[in-house]
Design a protein around this motif. Structure first.
Motif, PDB file in Angstrom:
ATOM      1  N   SER A   1      39.226  38.554  37.127  1.00  0.00           N
ATOM      2  CA  SER A   1      39.029  37.475  36.341  1.00  0.00           C
ATOM      3  C   SER A   1      40.127  37.031  35.058  1.00  0.00           C
ATOM      4  CB  SER A   1      37.905  37.601  35.639  1.00  0.00           C
ATOM      5  OG  SER A   1      37.708  38.749  34.850  1.00  0.00           O
TER       6      SER A   1
ATOM      7  N   THR B   1      34.093  36.458  38.004  1.00  0.00           N
ATOM      8  CA  THR B   1      33.352  37.005  39.247  1.00  0.00           C
ATOM      9  C   THR B   1      32.115  36.568  39.248  1.00  0.00           C
ATOM     10  OG1 THR B   1      33.397  38.836  39.078  1.00  0.00           O
ATOM     11  CG2 THR B   1      35.716  38.057  39.541  1.00  0.00           C
TER      12      THR B   1
ATOM     13  N   ASN C   1      37.149  46.427  37.702  1.00  0.00           N
ATOM     14  CA  ASN C   1      38.178  45.673  38.636  1.00  0.00           C
ATOM     15  C   ASN C   1      37.441  44.596  38.668  1.00  0.00           C
ATOM     16  OD1 ASN C   1      39.235  47.970  39.929  1.00  0.00           O
ATOM     17  ND2 ASN C   1      37.194  48.328  41.466  1.00  0.00           N
ATOM     18  N   ASN C   2      36.685  43.644  38.499  1.00  0.00           N
ATOM     19  CA  ASN C   2      36.210  42.610  38.877  1.00  0.00           C
ATOM     20  C   ASN C   2      36.856  41.617  37.208  1.00  0.00           C
ATOM     21  OD1 ASN C   2      34.345  41.060  40.583  1.00  0.00           O
ATOM     22  ND2 ASN C   2      33.747  42.843  40.635  1.00  0.00           N
TER      23      ASN C   2
ATOM     24  N   GLY D   1      34.740  39.452  34.257  1.00  0.00           N
ATOM     25  CA  GLY D   1      34.237  39.538  35.179  1.00  0.00           C
ATOM     26  C   GLY D   1      32.852  38.675  36.139  1.00  0.00           C
ATOM     27  N   TYR D   2      31.774  39.905  36.130  1.00  0.00           N
ATOM     28  CA  TYR D   2      30.305  39.290  35.910  1.00  0.00           C
ATOM     29  C   TYR D   2      29.429  39.139  35.133  1.00  0.00           C
ATOM     30  CZ  TYR D   2      29.327  44.047  37.182  1.00  0.00           C
ATOM     31  OH  TYR D   2      28.954  45.464  37.172  1.00  0.00           O
TER      32      TYR D   2
ATOM     33  N   ARG E   1      32.505  32.068  41.028  1.00  0.00           N
ATOM     34  CA  ARG E   1      33.814  32.446  41.056  1.00  0.00           C
ATOM     35  C   ARG E   1      33.981  31.694  40.328  1.00  0.00           C
ATOM     36  NH1 ARG E   1      31.835  34.649  45.723  1.00  0.00           N
ATOM     37  NH2 ARG E   1      32.665  32.704  47.161  1.00  0.00           N
TER      38      ARG E   1
END
Length: 313
Positions: free
Chosen positions: A257, A244, A252-253, A285-286, A303
């Motif tokens: 993902s 993400t 949450n990410n 995630g990130y 993303r």
């Protein structure tokens, strides 16, 4: 210069509207980002510029459709996006109620007083955007917002009508819009070759519904090639890894993902018959960006879902 995609929006027209469909012509590089339809909702349509601490609006109730597109094109101006759409609206019988350009709209204040779909469904450059509101009779109103980034244009259309008919979108071909340098959506011509040579590959043609883990219907050339590769040798295994941008909380990410990677796994299993034992789904995630998260383009690049080769034995 490539051809264009004819985005045919079969509008349910109001009592005073002419019969038939409104057809909006977009470049071939246009990709749908959002298509939301609510049978009973309201929309505050701007009818003038932001000035003296307020912006004139008129509220309409009915069937509301919110759509947006990204046009992959370098050197694109907001006027090049808006002008052909404005002409098509007028040809279809719409009257332009209000139109403005960036500072004439009210700049920053207009942008944040206007309904804008959340990123990544819509991007607005505060130094270059245009807006118009239009109506076709008493029961058909819309707001059109366009903007751009360094590598893409963005179009948002919000329409409210008494008719609850949905607005199907279907691609076709047509003439070329002048002045637009188009670029294809990035996807390796041989994704399996990249996977074997580098150990991983970005599945760049996948699309997901905004803010969700639901994989678009496709078809996707990357999944066609990946399924063939896995089915050719049952010993081959891959990990599907979702990524993400850096917007939002890490937990949450990571969850989002991983769900997106799982959606890809399920598509490969259900539609192509790839054994689930050859695949796993993970989410980063990130934590593994491949572009800066400070720009809309960088966040979009981050993303993604990648396939990682675990073995070739």
């Amino acid at each position: 210069m490539r051809g264009i995609a004819l985005i045919s929006l079969a509008f349910g027209l109001g009592l005073c509207a002419p019969a038939g469909a409104l057809e909006l012509t977009l470049p071939a590089a246009a990709t749908a980002l959002s298509d939301e339809r609510v049978a009973m909702d309201s929309y505050d349509l701007p009818t003038g510029p932001y000035a003296d601490g307020q912006m004139p609006k008129e509220s309409f109730e009915g069937h509301v459709t919110r759509q947006s597109w990204r046009v992959a094109a370098q050197g694109l101006t907001s006027l090049q996006l808006l002008a052909p759409l404005r002409e098509q609206l007028q040809d279809a019988g719409y009257d332009i109620v209000f139109e403005c350009d960036t500072l004439d709209c009210g700049g920053f204040d207009f942008r944040f007083e206007t309904e804008v779909l959340p990123a990544p469904a819509m991007h607005v450059d505060l130094s270059d955007f245009r807006f118009l509101s239009a109506q076709n009779g008493p029961d058909d109103h819309l707001g059109l917002l366009v903007s751009r980034s360094a590598n893409a244009g963005f179009i948002q259309l919000i329409r409210v009508t008494k008719d609850a008919q949905a607005l199907p979108v279907k691609p076709s071909t047509g003439a070329v819009l002048p002045g637009i340098a188009e670029t294809p959506r990035p996807l390796p011509s041989d994704p399996v070759g990249v996977l074997v040579a580098q150990g991983h590959v970005v599945l760049g043609d996948l699309t997901f519904e905004t803010g969700s883990a639901s994989l678009g219907e496709g078809p996707y050339a990357s999944l066609d090639a990946l399924a063939e590769f896995l089915l050719d040798d049952p010993s081959r295994r891959i990990a599907l890894v979702g990524h993400t941008d850096a917007v939002g909380a890490l937990d949450n990410n990571i969850a989002l993902s991983k769900r997106r990677a799982a959606s890809v796994l399920e598509r490969l299993a259900a539609r192509y018959g790839v054994p689930r034992g050859q695949m796993s789904a993970e989410g980063m995630g990130y934590l593994a960006p491949i572009a800066p998260n400070q720009t809309p383009e960088g966040r979009e690049t981050n993303r993604r879902v990648e396939a990682v080769l675990l073995n070739t034995d």
